[in-house]
Design a protein around this motif. Structure first.
Motif, short mmCIF file in Angstrom:
data_model
loop_
_atom_site.label_atom_id
_atom_site.label_comp_id
_atom_site.label_asym_id
_atom_site.label_seq_id
_atom_site.Cartn_x
_atom_site.Cartn_y
_atom_site.Cartn_z
N SER A 215 0.84 -1.21 0.00
CA SER A 215 0.00 0.00 0.00
C SER A 215 0.86 1.24 0.00
CB SER A 215 -0.91 0.01 1.23
OG SER A 215 -1.75 -1.10 1.23
N ASP B 264 -5.82 -0.66 -4.86
CA ASP B 264 -5.23 -1.23 -3.65
C ASP B 264 -6.16 -2.31 -3.11
OD1 ASP B 264 -3.76 -1.84 -1.48
OD2 ASP B 264 -3.82 0.15 -0.56
N GLU B 265 -5.87 -3.55 -3.43
CA GLU B 265 -6.70 -4.68 -3.01
C GLU B 265 -8.19 -4.38 -3.18
OE1 GLU B 265 -5.58 -6.80 0.46
OE2 GLU B 265 -3.79 -5.58 0.82
#
Ligand SMILES: Nc1ncnc2c1ncn2[C@@H]1O[C@H](COP(=O)(O)OP(=O)(O)OP(=O)(O)O)[C@@H](O)[C@H]1O
Ligand SMILES: Nc1ncnc2c1ncn2[C@@H]1O[C@H](COP(=O)(O)OP(=O)(O)OP(=O)(O)O)[C@@H](O)[C@H]1O
Ligand SMILES: [Mg+2]
Ligand SMILES: [Mg+2]
Lengths: 310, 269, 255, 269, 255
Positions: free
Chosen positions: E42, E154-155
């Protein structure tokens, strides 16, 4: 229109002189356009004089008033309510419980408790003087408000108190407390309340201040004649009661209120003369109790140029 | 019955859940209030409670009705309400402003939080004599007292609310290139609104409590003045009538804030 | 100890969540329950464990739990449900205290379950110091401590990241292989279901009805990522459920 | 430099994050307080601020030192503290107890929440005359006033905290067959502790504010009595000295609660 | 527009999170970044998007963003980051308002992106009424509205359940096929990485270093669940990462 003035007042019979002067046009006659500012207690009234929210007011000499005078914000310019031997004045009260336990006269005060509103109040002064005269040691209970004091007295949590006659008589009449003496017996000629104003008014508005005192005195004369000396006849007395009722106990019917008003009538000094002996005694007492600074003298508090000093 | 269908050793799984989720039962409150009032009425009538301790509820009701009939109720209520509204608006607006600044700027935060912490425990009634000098004895001093009383709690709840705004939303705004002012207006402010509103409940309650203190200063009318006068005459009926009015006022304002929350925060579901 | 569900129907204030579900849960096997979001899987598990009472039908336990079983029906929750103010050891002793097991007896059990879940070094750690995978291991250790007859697992892996999920799945299989337990395993994840389940029960979209029950004969130990038989089964399940899952996902929630 | 390594059109990605995370800067508060005090000192010395409006800070300091030298500071402080401790303990204990009950039982909740809501906006000073009758003018009435003042906010924060305890933890306890009493003791109570403690800050601050009101009734010593007397004598130095003591008292208790939180809630990290 | 990372190193108060990462992100392709928990994925994405500044090294953009691109580097967050007080339409107009796009112009864009993410019916819905999958679709629609040169994800699927994850993965592939975008896709999930990535960058455990960059030649449209080539790749990645993942999971957090 005349000079606009704010006069501080409490809704008590002791402030009647101002009410009479207003209702009977004495202020108008002096060219004063008076508006009343009503207060719940004397102390904020003194502060309001200092802040300029009120111009003239009548109240007891309290530590707060002296303190404000010391800061150069207030001056006493005359006398109002006085104790006078022979006239029904403030009473000494005992709670029923204390009375039954032997507090039947002020002589038995030793070891008893005495209710005051705050340290340095007139209640404190009276209690201190009376107990000193009897050589008694009493403990003082500050309870802030007259209501709290009455509650404490009724439930026997304080033993003694002194208060203006109409409240004393009403309480005693209801059987809630016992009257055990007169303040006048211990403090003859006690200068209970004084007329005061801001230092600025006293120093720089002489004409206006003198005009106020003249009108005030005329009101006082009417009041004394009608209810204290009772020389004006019954009709004048009834009329006076009706006038005062507009300001005091307005929410009670006239019949009930009238009794209280009559009971509460005490001498208001003629020509606002001031009993200097009593004032000096009070200031000395404040100093002895360390409530005010030692450097304060009568001159700090009083501007003697307006009224006769007895 | 199931005994026949299954082997002897079959038995239902015992229930062990439930509870720990109290639900408000409507009407219970009415019963409680009624019981309390009837108890007081009965006690005062039989003399089991002396009239020094508690007024008779029916007398309080009569007093209230008289007050209403005489028209004085509205006089008292309207002046008190206007004091509450003006003072409260000043205090709450300023509090939200300062709280937002504390929530957004490091230096403001560092400088002001300790000042607020120091102001909080100061009893406003202790300052009454000063208020006379500072603001006079007219409405200004009453507004000032209520404003000051609502100011500090509003600050605390506002910056708490700003601190609790989800920072990922702020980062989102930045990642889309929104301006600082847009982020404050469109993300921080609405995100802090729930916390600010719930802080408002406390602030307004404090405002109502301070009405009495404010009206110690040269007030002729007003619920606080009415209560003070009743207290100084030890007139319990009127004292309780006044207290009852304040209590109803408190419940009403809290209910209004509840409505406001429902409207403004309908997105919370 | 077996469990039998008989015509279970459940409603929340008029909203029917489960309808006429009958199911047998045999001892020593893992039953996976899959179904789209909101179809009532968690509700069903709560009914099985006695945390809620069905509106109609009943859950029966057949036979008596084995000796030494402190809590026959024991949960492992999706969000771990660890007390944050108790250490790893304290979270386990919590469920022993009420059975009067303290001191050395408790220590013995705690040491044993921590060893089985590879947590021996972390007995004194607080939950906040643990990663998600470790937290769920603690929850599993706690469940093992009461020696359950049936373990009820409600999406135990879905709060974890993909890699930790993989690791923990292997751990669960290892635990079962060493000492087979009865399990009811609720999940969304078809991959998990085909890896862990001896049988798979498929629920329809809400109101949840039993659509299918599939038995998988491959022993747990022989199942691996990328096994074509499992992949085929997973693809079959996905084709069967895709429409339902899409519909469930597109539903507006009336909160 | 990188211009040489890359084609002309290579440039660093612009930075657009940061901010919206005010950090307390140590020392700023000291600067603010010092500035305020110096300003007041300068203003009162030059006469720009009259001595009716504000006392000279140095005079307040002198008053405080005198008070301390005379030993009266301890007399005042000790009686006030004992009132605060006794009254506060009663009010807070009772408040936590009632709050827990409201949080746990439907009927208690339904019956008491409206009563609490009705009690909250009642100003305690309005009831002073009654307190004289109910509890006398000795210590009992002071304890009672502080207890009543801390009672209602503690109730509200306690049942709020109980409501916020994670219900999955409770269900977990039930699923392991813990007894009702075990669940309350081991799950609900510790889970509610953070909320209860943060509510305590408010309750104690209110307790300190009420000291002044409590000491209106027949108190000879105590910080509140000291302030009241200073107010009635319009002695600003002493008034401010007293207010300063209360303020310090408030900051100290809030700091103690902070310590308590650190110790008891170390599991929050 | 390409992006280039040059010797990126990043520290948080002395804790080194990323060490000497250099990477090229070509236009029109999806780069997946995988790595164990806490390895700095991240953080790396925040550095790329300019939300944080690297302690050393720099992120360069090569070439200019295409015309009509309102926000060259645009994020899609794991937890959706929707404003709960704005409707679906309002959340999208939020990012247009600051560019002065309002009224009909905004409506046109909003209608377009909602249609592309199959959300046209939900324009007036509030986030709380949506399921997780729909919320993430709104976030993707919002990202599309500013016509980004590079999408930073991000995910994006890890907060969703397995079935919704599967559905949304198909949607993402569909979006890319219709109009290829440059993407940096951070994930834990090896299955996602092999399904969506043209290249996969593998980071080591913290401090994150670049361990490997793998190119996958199979076109996105041809990748399906159960494709043996992908399964093999996934198994290879898992074997390479398992030790790291285990170590990362067993670490005590010092909070
Ligand atoms: N206590 C409750 N009161 C009212 N409705 C409830 C309650 N618990 C669950 N529901 C509703 O019942 C339905 C099924 O819920 P449940 O949690 O059992 O579904 P699920 O299959 O576990 O879903 P998920 O896959 O999202 O975990 C949902 O629509 C939910 O809103
Ligand atoms: N703002 C911050 N301040 C201090 N430390 C931070 C900050 N953000 C992240 N970290 C630390 O940096 C490390 C990497 O964090 P990051 O969130 O980038 O990891 P990640 O690979 O995304 O992990 P995950 O897979 O759990 O999302 C972690 O140890 C984290 O604790
Ligand atoms: Mg569920
Ligand atoms: Mg991350």
């Amino acid at each position: 229109a005349g000079t606009k003035l704010n006069v501080g007042a409490l809704r008590f019979t002791s402030h009647a002189a101002s009410f009479v002067a207003f209702e009977r046009g004495y202020f108008d006659a002096e060219g004063l356009d008076v508006e009343f500012k009503f207060f719940q207690a004397a102390q904020p009234m003194a502060v309001a004089i200092a802040s300029g929210d009120a111009d003239y007011a009548v109240t007891a000499i309290s530590g707060g008033l002296v303190s404000l005078a010391e800061k150069g914000a207030a001056k006493v310019i005359g006398g109002a309510l006085s104790e006078e031997p022979g006239i029904d004045g403030q009473k000494i009260l005992a709670s029923n419980a204390a009375y039954e336990a032997g507090l039947t006269s002020a002589k038995m005060l030793d070891g008893r408790s005495w209710a005051i509103s705050q340290a340095g109040s007139s209640f404190h002064y009276m209690g201190s003087k009376i107990s000193a005269a009897e050589g008694a040691t009493v403990s003082f209970k500050p309870l802030q408000k007259v209501g709290a004091i009455i509650g404490a007295l009724k439930s026997g949590q304080v033993d003694a108190w002194s208060i203006v006659p109409h409240i004393a008589k009403a309480l005693a009449g209801g059987g809630a407390v016992k009257i055990i003496g007169n303040v006048a017996d211990y403090l003859p000629n006690y200068q209970v309340t004084t007329v005061f104003t801001s230092a600025d008014n006293a120093a720089n508005k002489r004409g206006q201040t003198e005009a106020f005192l003249r009108a005030f005195s005329k009101g006082a004369d009417d009041f004394n004649a009608a209810l204290v000396d009772k020389t004006a006849g019954d009709e004048a007395a009834a009329e006076m009661v009706k006038l005062i009722h507009k300001y005091v106990y307005a929410d009670k019917p006239l019949e009930k209120a009238g009794k209280s008003i009559r009971n509460g009538a005490m001498r208001i000094n003629k020509n606002a003369s001031l009993n200097m002996a009593s004032v000096t005694d009070q200031i000395d007492w404040f100093k002895s109790e360390k409530l005010i600074k030692d450097s304060i003298t009568v001159d700090t508090l009083v501007d003697p140029s307006y009224s006769e000093m007895m | 019955m199931s005994e026949n269908m299954h082997p002897n050793n079959a038995r239902p799984v015992p229930f062990r859940g439930g509870g720990f989720r109290p639900v408000a039962k409507r009407g219970a409150a009415i019963i409680v209030f009624t019981t309390l009032i009837l108890l007081a009425e009965w006690g005062t009538r039989t003399g089991w409670i002396t009239n020094l301790t508690l007024p008779r509820p029916s007398d309080v009701a009569t007093t209230l009705i008289d007050l209403w009939r005489s028209g004085l109720l509205w006089t008292h209520l309207s002046v008190s309400l206007s004091r509450l509204v003006v003072g409260g608006t000043i205090g709450i607006t300023a509090g939200i402003g300062v709280g937002m600044m504390i929530g957004l700027f490091s230096y403001v935060r560092a400088g002001l939080i300790p000042v607020v912490a120091a102001l909080f425990p100061i009893p406003k009634i202790a300052l009454l004599p000063l208020f006379v000098i500072w603001f006079g004895i007219d409405e200004a001093s009453k507004y000032a007292l209520i404003a000051l009383g609502t100011f500090t709690p509003t600050i605390v709840s506002t910056y708490g609310a700003v601190d609790n705004v989800d920072r990922t939303l702020v980062r989102m705004g930045q990642s889309f290139g929104l301006s600082w002012w847009s982020i404050v207006r469109k993300i921080v402010l609405p995100g802090a609104l729930p916390g600010i509103l719930s802080g408002l409940r406390v602030s307004v309650a404090i405002g109502i409590i301070l009405l009495v203190a404010a009206e110690m200063l040269g007030a002729e009318y007003g619920i606080g003045a009415y209560i003070l006068q009743a207290g100084s005459l030890y007139d319990l009926e009127r004292l309780f009538a006044g207290v009852l009015i304040l209590s109803v006022l408190g419940i009403t304002t809290s209910w209004i804030i509840g409505l406001l929350e429902k409207r403004l925060l309908n997105w919370r579901g | 100890m077996d469990l039998t569900l008989e015509n279970i129907t459940h409603r929340y204030d008029g909203l029917t969540v489960l309808e006429d579900v009958s199911l047998h849960i045999p001892a020593g096997q893992i039953l996976c329950i899959i179904g789209p979001s909101g179809c009532g899987k968690s509700t069903l598990l709560r009914l099985i464990g006695g945390l809620e009472q069905p509106s109609a039908g009943q859950v029966l336990q057949l036979g008596t739990p084995p000796a030494g079983c402190l809590n026959p029906l024991t949960y492992v929750f999706q969000d771990f449900a660890l007390l944050p103010w108790r250490s790893v050891g304290g979270n386990i002793s919590l469920v022993l205290e009420d059975h009067g097991i303290r001191g050395a007896a408790a220590d013995k059990i705690i040491d044993d379950v921590l060893a089985r879940t590879k947590l021996s070094d972390f007995r004194a750690a607080l939950p906040r110091q643990l990663s998600g995978g470790m937290k769920q291991r603690v929850a599993i250790a706690r469940a093992l401590a009461v020696n359950p007859a049936v373990m009820l697992l409600d999406e135990p892996l879905s709060a974890l990241d993909a890699q930790t999920r993989e690791l923990l799945m292997e751990d669960l299989i290892g635990l079962w292989q060493r000492q087979p337990f009865t399990g009811v395993y609720v999940t969304h994840n078809l991959a998990e279901a085909v890896r862990l389940g001896h049988r798979i029960a498929v629920l329809s979209r809400r109101p949840g009805r039993l659509r299918d029950v599939i038995d998988i004969d491959i022993p747990l130990g022989e199942r691996h990522i990328g096994d074509p038989r499992l992949e085929a089964l997973q693809t079959r399940l996905w084709d069967a459920m895709k429409q339902e899952a899409m519909a469930a996902d597109q539903e507006l929630l009336h909160v």
